[in-house]
Design an enzyme around this catalytic site. Structure first.
Site, PDB file in Angstrom:
ATOM      1  N   ASP A 113     -10.643 -23.969 -10.410  1.00 22.20           N
ATOM      2  CA  ASP A 113      -9.813 -24.870 -11.497  1.00 22.20           C
ATOM      3  C   ASP A 113      -8.818 -23.948 -11.654  1.00 22.20           C
ATOM      4  O   ASP A 113      -8.861 -22.775 -11.858  1.00 22.20           O
ATOM      5  CB  ASP A 113     -10.920 -25.103 -12.775  1.00 22.20           C
ATOM      6  CG  ASP A 113     -10.168 -26.109 -13.597  1.00 22.20           C
ATOM      7  OD1 ASP A 113     -11.037 -26.872 -14.095  1.00 22.20           O
ATOM      8  OD2 ASP A 113      -9.243 -26.016 -13.868  1.00 22.20           O
ATOM      9  N   ASN A 121     -11.471 -28.438 -24.885  1.00 23.56           N
ATOM     10  CA  ASN A 121     -12.608 -28.675 -23.925  1.00 23.56           C
ATOM     11  C   ASN A 121     -13.735 -28.659 -24.413  1.00 23.56           C
ATOM     12  O   ASN A 121     -14.874 -29.025 -23.764  1.00 23.56           O
ATOM     13  CB  ASN A 121     -12.206 -27.509 -23.004  1.00 23.56           C
ATOM     14  CG  ASN A 121     -10.835 -27.461 -22.392  1.00 23.56           C
ATOM     15  OD1 ASN A 121     -10.208 -26.508 -22.062  1.00 23.56           O
ATOM     16  ND2 ASN A 121     -10.254 -28.783 -22.235  1.00 23.56           N
ATOM     17  N   HIS A 123     -16.240 -29.523 -26.594  1.00 23.85           N
ATOM     18  CA  HIS A 123     -16.951 -30.748 -26.984  1.00 23.85           C
ATOM     19  C   HIS A 123     -17.796 -31.346 -25.775  1.00 23.85           C
ATOM     20  O   HIS A 123     -18.840 -31.884 -26.001  1.00 23.85           O
ATOM     21  CB  HIS A 123     -16.295 -31.867 -28.007  1.00 23.85           C
ATOM     22  CG  HIS A 123     -15.653 -32.742 -26.970  1.00 23.85           C
ATOM     23  ND1 HIS A 123     -14.331 -32.901 -26.314  1.00 23.85           N
ATOM     24  CD2 HIS A 123     -16.091 -34.004 -26.841  1.00 23.85           C
ATOM     25  CE1 HIS A 123     -14.163 -33.598 -25.606  1.00 23.85           C
ATOM     26  NE2 HIS A 123     -15.050 -34.747 -25.818  1.00 23.85           N
ATOM     27  N   ARG A 124     -17.266 -31.119 -24.654  1.00 23.62           N
ATOM     28  CA  ARG A 124     -17.686 -31.640 -23.339  1.00 23.62           C
ATOM     29  C   ARG A 124     -17.800 -30.684 -22.194  1.00 23.62           C
ATOM     30  O   ARG A 124     -18.841 -30.932 -21.421  1.00 23.62           O
ATOM     31  CB  ARG A 124     -16.843 -32.910 -22.956  1.00 23.62           C
ATOM     32  CG  ARG A 124     -15.527 -32.375 -22.451  1.00 23.62           C
ATOM     33  CD  ARG A 124     -14.581 -33.820 -22.285  1.00 23.62           C
ATOM     34  NE  ARG A 124     -13.352 -33.516 -21.729  1.00 23.62           N
ATOM     35  CZ  ARG A 124     -12.303 -32.881 -22.007  1.00 23.62           C
ATOM     36  NH1 ARG A 124     -12.707 -32.451 -23.539  1.00 23.62           N
ATOM     37  NH2 ARG A 124     -11.307 -32.474 -21.727  1.00 23.62           N
ATOM     38  N   LYS A 137     -10.797 -21.402 -16.400  1.00 19.03           N
ATOM     39  CA  LYS A 137     -12.123 -22.100 -16.600  1.00 19.03           C
ATOM     40  C   LYS A 137     -13.114 -21.623 -15.461  1.00 19.03           C
ATOM     41  O   LYS A 137     -14.258 -21.576 -15.526  1.00 19.03           O
ATOM     42  CB  LYS A 137     -11.721 -23.358 -16.523  1.00 19.03           C
ATOM     43  CG  LYS A 137     -11.059 -24.008 -17.794  1.00 19.03           C
ATOM     44  CD  LYS A 137     -10.991 -25.709 -17.544  1.00 19.03           C
ATOM     45  CE  LYS A 137     -10.480 -26.275 -18.765  1.00 19.03           C
ATOM     46  NZ  LYS A 137     -10.386 -27.493 -18.786  1.00 19.03           N
ATOM     47  N   ASP A 181      -9.725 -34.925 -12.295  1.00 18.34           N
ATOM     48  CA  ASP A 181      -9.367 -36.059 -13.227  1.00 18.34           C
ATOM     49  C   ASP A 181      -7.933 -36.621 -12.747  1.00 18.34           C
ATOM     50  O   ASP A 181      -7.402 -36.991 -13.863  1.00 18.34           O
ATOM     51  CB  ASP A 181      -9.479 -35.327 -15.020  1.00 18.34           C
ATOM     52  CG  ASP A 181      -9.207 -36.554 -15.747  1.00 18.34           C
ATOM     53  OD1 ASP A 181      -9.477 -37.619 -15.547  1.00 18.34           O
ATOM     54  OD2 ASP A 181      -8.973 -36.222 -16.799  1.00 18.34           O
ATOM     55  N   CYS A 225     -11.562 -45.742   2.131  1.00 19.45           N
ATOM     56  CA  CYS A 225     -11.758 -46.969   2.810  1.00 19.45           C
ATOM     57  C   CYS A 225     -11.941 -48.030   1.548  1.00 19.45           C
ATOM     58  O   CYS A 225     -11.907 -49.297   1.700  1.00 19.45           O
ATOM     59  CB  CYS A 225     -13.273 -46.951   3.271  1.00 19.45           C
ATOM     60  SG  CYS A 225     -13.512 -46.112   4.782  1.00 19.45           S
ATOM     61  N   CYS A 239      -8.736 -38.382 -19.728  1.00 18.87           N
ATOM     62  CA  CYS A 239      -9.404 -38.053 -21.139  1.00 18.87           C
ATOM     63  C   CYS A 239      -8.355 -37.783 -22.186  1.00 18.87           C
ATOM     64  O   CYS A 239      -8.432 -37.918 -23.241  1.00 18.87           O
ATOM     65  CB  CYS A 239     -10.200 -36.926 -20.807  1.00 18.87           C
ATOM     66  SG  CYS A 239     -11.664 -37.523 -19.826  1.00 18.87           S
ATOM     67  N   CYS A 412       5.083 -41.694 -31.398  1.00 19.39           N
ATOM     68  CA  CYS A 412       3.783 -41.720 -30.977  1.00 19.39           C
ATOM     69  C   CYS A 412       3.051 -40.245 -30.830  1.00 19.39           C
ATOM     70  O   CYS A 412       3.842 -39.196 -31.299  1.00 19.39           O
ATOM     71  CB  CYS A 412       3.609 -42.502 -29.597  1.00 19.39           C
ATOM     72  SG  CYS A 412       4.363 -41.676 -28.124  1.00 19.39           S
TER      73      CYS A 412
END
EC number: 2.7.7.80
Length: 459
Positions: A113, A121, A123-124, A137, A181, A225, A239, A412
């Site tokens: 990584d 990061n 929470h998961r 990481k 990801d 494929c 995410c 935004c």
């Protein structure tokens, strides 16, 4: 006299423990396993794994519950201990995957990584902690694994997988697990696995959904494929954009670990030509059969045209990163910086601030002077929201005595959706709504938090 004997026995017991610890450390060093994994910032050649032919007493005790399984047994456990696995991505998928592979006694774990641990990061990505924020990481994960099972060789790589290093790295491992990801990395890992004849266990997780399959295994298809052409970059959500419930990548990472362990121990692989789909909202699994390996596939077909790795960012039209992409849809004249907008507020210049984020994001934080109309409502021209916009512009025009067009600034999260909104509003100006000048606030609310209001929440 009795106290002296008790004291001596206690000291002797302590020394015996120290000797046992030293013996264990010596055994680890002789096996090429260090207590603290050394961070690798480039790909180097690894020494071959020291092959095990039997289990010692500690192994039998540690793995006793899985040794009792007829599907695994001693033979399967020895096979697992002689296998090396490369984990591409130490995030929401890679953390539970690596954790369970290490707990099961995999021989060597390569942990790759290029990112560092961030608060968002945690929470998961369950191998990382508050104390490892800012650490690579790969190193954070390797240290956590070494504390859990010191017999596993961990090789942390703090680098980005690329066309220059992928083959050299992947050919040193028996199985590859894709926990990335982004689309360019998925194509890169797939092609490298095909060219090095390595099975690829791939998973993904987004929002409350997950998918799992195994590529390039026993005649099954590869990623190309199924997806010979990459999706348009603007249609890809990660995410950071779409969110994810932390337990979902945890579930998919555990299932990934299960498939890796079945391949490593010689069991039948469940998803070599199947796609497992998980719906977290309904807590349902379903499996669909995938088409077989394609004869015309450019990398694994009968006459492959890809015999070396490509420029995957160019091929996919997007960067090999899980960070939010930055769109450039407007000219410089159509955008203002957050500093410029702060000046507009300070001078009390009459204007309308339009927040086009989804409601779920507006509930997290917002600027108090903003009007909320989601981008989706502008795209669909929902009557209630168009009416709301017309009324806001009309009220502001009355305040200006109709002397000049209303200034509208659009915001935004990051300055991507706001650019799309500017394009839509410019088409409406003078037609569906009264004339206005529309500009985007570059960098969005996250730029506002970093450069203007340091107390404004970041997410």
């Amino acid at each position: 006299m009795d106290d002296t004997i008790v004291s001596l026995k206690s000291q002797l017991l302590e020394r015996e423990r120290e000797v046992a610890t030293l013996k264990k450390k010596l055994d680890q060093i002789e096996k090429g396993n260090s207590t603290l994994p050394e961070l690798q910032e480039k790909v180097t050649s690894l020494s071959p794994l020291r092959l095990n032919t039997s289990l010692n007493n500690d192994d039998i005790m540690r793995y006793s519950r899985q040794l009792l399984l007829p599907e695994l047994g001693v033979k399967g456990q020895i096979a697992i201990s002689n296998i090396s696995v490369l984990v591409v991505g130490c995030g929401g998928l890679g953390c539970p995957l690596a954790q369970y592979l290490a707990a099961a006694g995999i021989g060597r774990l390569g942990l790759l990584d290029y990112d560092v641990v961030e608060l968002s990061n945690l929470h998961r990505q369950v191998l990382h902690t508050e104390l490892t924020q800012g650490q690579p990481k790969a190193l954070s994960a390797a240290q956590a694994i070494s504390r859990m099972n010191s017999t596993v060789q961990c090789v942390p790589y703090h680098l980005q997988l690329s066309r220059e290093n992928a083959i050299q790295l992947i050919q040193q491992y028996d199985i590859v697990a894709d926990c990335s990801d982004n689309v360019p990395t998925r194509y890169l890992v797939n092609d490298a696995c095909v060219l090095t004849s390595r099975p690829l266990v791939s998973a993904s997780a987004l929002r409350m959904e997950g998918q799992l399959t195994v590529y390039n295994y026993r005649g099954g298809p590869c990623y190309r494929c199924l997806y010979p052409i990459p999706p348009p970059p603007e249609t890809v959500t990660n995410c950071s954009d779409g969110g994810v419930l932390g337990v979902v990548p945890g579930i998919m990472g555990c299932l990934q670990a299960l498939e890796v362990l079945k391949i490593a121990s010689g069991q039948e692989c469940s998803f070599a030509q199947q796609l497992l789909m998980f719906d977290g909202e309904q807590t349902r699994f379903r499996s669909i059969r995938l088409r077989s390996r394609q004869k015309e596939c450019v990398v694994c077909g009968e006459k492959p045209t890809i015999t070396e790795l490509q420029d995957y960012e160019h091929f996919c039209g997007s960067a090999a990163t899980d960070k939010c992409r930055r769109l450039h849809l407007l000219s410089r004249e159509q955008r203002v910086s957050v500093q410029d907008y702060k000046g507009i507020l300070d001078h009390s210049t009459p204007h309308l601030l339009l927040d086009v984020r989804p409601k779920v994001e507006v509930d997290i934080c917002r600027l108090s002077n903003s009007l909320h109309i989601p981008l989706a409502s502008l795209e669909d021209k929902k009557p209630e929201h168009i009416t709301l916009l017309k009324e806001a512009i009309s009220d502001l025009q009355e305040h200006l005595n109709n002397q000049s067009p209303v200034q509208v600034f659009v915001v935004c999260k990051l300055g991507n959706d706001s650019q799309k909104a500017v394009q839509l509003l410019e088409k409406m100006s003078g037609a569906e709504v009264e004339a206005m000048t529309v500009k985007d606030i570059g960098g969005g609310l996250m730029a506002w938090a970093k450069k203007i209001d340091y107390c404004f929440p970041q997410y």
